[in-house]
Write an enzyme that holds these catalytic residues in place. Structure first.
Site, PDB file in Angstrom:
ATOM      1  N   GLY A 259      87.737  18.292  34.632  1.00  0.00           N
ATOM      2  CA  GLY A 259      86.487  18.734  35.035  1.00  0.00           C
ATOM      3  C   GLY A 259      86.026  19.829  35.880  1.00  0.00           C
TER       4      GLY A 259
ATOM      5  N   GLY B 122      87.137  22.978  34.417  1.00  0.00           N
ATOM      6  CA  GLY B 122      87.587  24.146  33.645  1.00  0.00           C
ATOM      7  C   GLY B 122      88.882  24.399  33.214  1.00  0.00           C
TER       8      GLY B 122
ATOM      9  N   TYR C 253      87.460  19.937  22.157  1.00  0.00           N
ATOM     10  CA  TYR C 253      88.196  21.104  21.101  1.00  0.00           C
ATOM     11  C   TYR C 253      87.127  21.653  20.306  1.00  0.00           C
ATOM     12  CZ  TYR C 253      92.676  18.978  22.295  1.00  0.00           C
ATOM     13  OH  TYR C 253      94.011  18.778  23.071  1.00  0.00           O
TER      14      TYR C 253
HETATM   15  C1  LIG Z   1      91.441  16.934  27.480  1.00  0.00           C
HETATM   16  C2  LIG Z   1      91.540  17.528  28.754  1.00  0.00           C
HETATM   17  C3  LIG Z   1      92.747  18.578  28.500  1.00  0.00           C
HETATM   18  C4  LIG Z   1      90.450  18.344  29.328  1.00  0.00           C
HETATM   19  O1  LIG Z   1      90.568  18.970  30.643  1.00  0.00           O
HETATM   20  P1  LIG Z   1      89.576  19.279  31.762  1.00  0.00           P
HETATM   21  O2  LIG Z   1      90.332  20.417  32.463  1.00  0.00           O
HETATM   22  O3  LIG Z   1      88.888  18.115  31.904  1.00  0.00           O
HETATM   23  O4  LIG Z   1      88.363  20.057  30.752  1.00  0.00           O
HETATM   24  P2  LIG Z   1      87.593  21.019  31.290  1.00  0.00           P
HETATM   25  O5  LIG Z   1      86.841  20.981  32.577  1.00  0.00           O
HETATM   26  O6  LIG Z   1      88.094  22.514  31.163  1.00  0.00           O
HETATM   27  O7  LIG Z   1      86.301  21.220  30.138  1.00  0.00           O
HETATM   28  C5  LIG Z   1      85.807  22.178  29.312  1.00  0.00           C
HETATM   29  C6  LIG Z   1      84.535  21.599  28.471  1.00  0.00           C
HETATM   30  O8  LIG Z   1      84.988  20.598  27.793  1.00  0.00           O
HETATM   31  C7  LIG Z   1      83.965  19.492  28.103  1.00  0.00           C
HETATM   32  N1  LIG Z   1      85.033  18.091  28.096  1.00  0.00           N
HETATM   33  C8  LIG Z   1      85.883  17.904  28.651  1.00  0.00           C
HETATM   34  N2  LIG Z   1      86.787  16.795  28.329  1.00  0.00           N
HETATM   35  C9  LIG Z   1      85.951  16.509  27.388  1.00  0.00           C
HETATM   36  C10 LIG Z   1      85.992  15.272  26.370  1.00  0.00           C
HETATM   37  N3  LIG Z   1      87.067  14.268  26.714  1.00  0.00           N
HETATM   38  N4  LIG Z   1      85.179  14.936  25.624  1.00  0.00           N
HETATM   39  C11 LIG Z   1      84.351  15.869  25.379  1.00  0.00           C
HETATM   40  N5  LIG Z   1      84.121  16.941  26.016  1.00  0.00           N
HETATM   41  C12 LIG Z   1      84.697  17.301  27.189  1.00  0.00           C
HETATM   42  C13 LIG Z   1      83.777  19.741  29.611  1.00  0.00           C
HETATM   43  O9  LIG Z   1      82.523  18.919  29.900  1.00  0.00           O
HETATM   44  C14 LIG Z   1      83.544  21.179  29.612  1.00  0.00           C
HETATM   45  O10 LIG Z   1      82.320  21.356  28.916  1.00  0.00           O
HETATM   46  P3  LIG Z   1      81.253  22.726  29.384  1.00  0.00           P
HETATM   47  O11 LIG Z   1      82.380  23.911  28.960  1.00  0.00           O
HETATM   48  O12 LIG Z   1      80.194  22.614  28.406  1.00  0.00           O
HETATM   49  O13 LIG Z   1      81.314  22.423  30.838  1.00  0.00           O
HETATM   50  C15 LIG Z   1      91.954  16.452  29.785  1.00  0.00           C
HETATM   51  O14 LIG Z   1      90.866  15.370  30.095  1.00  0.00           O
HETATM   52  C16 LIG Z   1      93.077  15.667  29.711  1.00  0.00           C
HETATM   53  O15 LIG Z   1      94.411  16.110  30.047  1.00  0.00           O
HETATM   54  N6  LIG Z   1      92.962  14.444  28.987  1.00  0.00           N
HETATM   55  C17 LIG Z   1      94.130  13.681  29.007  1.00  0.00           C
HETATM   56  C18 LIG Z   1      95.019  13.876  27.993  1.00  0.00           C
HETATM   57  C19 LIG Z   1      94.613  14.333  26.548  1.00  0.00           C
HETATM   58  O16 LIG Z   1      93.899  13.516  26.021  1.00  0.00           O
HETATM   59  N7  LIG Z   1      94.977  15.247  25.994  1.00  0.00           N
HETATM   60  C20 LIG Z   1      94.401  15.658  24.759  1.00  0.00           C
HETATM   61  C21 LIG Z   1      95.427  15.056  23.544  1.00  0.00           C
HETATM   62  S1  LIG Z   1      94.643  15.456  21.831  1.00  0.00           S
END
Ligand SMILES: CC(C)(COP(=O)(O)OP(=O)(O)OC[C@H]1O[C@@H](n2cnc3c(N)ncnc32)[C@H](O)[C@@H]1OP(=O)(O)O)[C@@H](O)C(=O)NCCC(=O)NCCS
Length: 159
Positions: free
Chosen positions: A104, A106, A139
């Site tokens: 959360g 970036g 994504y």
């Molecule tokens: C998915 C993951 C990599 C996102 O990483 P993060 O550092 O929290 O994401 P960011 O803070 O860079 O978010 C970028 C944008 O995406 C959004 N976002 C992040 N996670 C999201 C989610 N699960 N669903 C929808 N939007 C999401 C954020 O709100 C942000 O939006 P903005 O640009 O409008 O502010 C992280 O939550 C994670 O590691 N999850 C567990 C592992 C996983 O599920 N990996 C994916 C496997 S397919």
């Protein structure tokens, strides 16, 4: 309690001794500590995989991006992604993960921007991935489309 305090007790900043600012760094080096990667994957609740296979997958990937949080002379793996490729047209991104303490902020977007830049610098233009249902919008925000022109991902599993 802060991330660093949990990892390295005694490193918390105080008014008298302010702590250096944490630094986020990225690395494409495949010599990743496999146990640290396993801890990161554990932290997001992923099922464990045989370490021998994880090591081989990293070695055989087209590129990897590891994201570290650095404090003084210590560093901690807080994010990871890798891609496989035919080195010409196609690449698929795998194992995208950011530590829950750092989500959360970036970091996931930075990780994805880096791996896409890495693939684009190799002139690879068809980049795909398999999204868990709860991250589809993450994504989408980065420009990925589901089922473009009706194309469906198909899977085969052993019985
Ligand atoms: C998915 C993951 C990599 C996102 O990483 P993060 O550092 O929290 O994401 P960011 O803070 O860079 O978010 C970028 C944008 O995406 C959004 N976002 C992040 N996670 C999201 C989610 N699960 N669903 C929808 N939007 C999401 C954020 O709100 C942000 O939006 P903005 O640009 O409008 O502010 C992280 O939550 C994670 O590691 N999850 C567990 C592992 C996983 O599920 N990996 C994916 C496997 S397919």
């Amino acid at each position: 309690m802060s991330f660093w305090k949990r990892l390295f007790p005694g490193t918390e900043a105080t008014e008298d001794s302010p702590r250096d600012t944490d630094r986020i760094t990225f690395s494409t080096d495949r010599a990743i500590d496999i146990y640290e990667l396993e801890e990161l994957c554990d932290a997001v609740g992923w099922s464990r995989r045989p370490l021998r296979k994880v090591k081989k997958a990293i070695e055989c990937s087209f590129c990897v991006i590891a994201m570290y949080e650095e404090y003084q002379d210590r560093r901690r793996l807080i994010g990871f992604a890798r891609a496989t490729s035919d080195h010409a047209f196609n690449a698929t991104i795998w194992d995208v993960v950011v530590h829950p303490d750092c989500q959360g902020r970036g970091m996931g977007k930075s990780l994805m921007d880096r791996i896409i830049a890495e693939l684009r610098s190799a002139d690879i233009s068809n980049i795909t991935l398999f999204a868990d249902p709860h991250v589809v919008d993450f994504y989408r925000r980065l420009g990925f489309m589901s089922d473009p022109e009706g194309i469906k991902g198909m899977f085969w599993y052993p019985d």
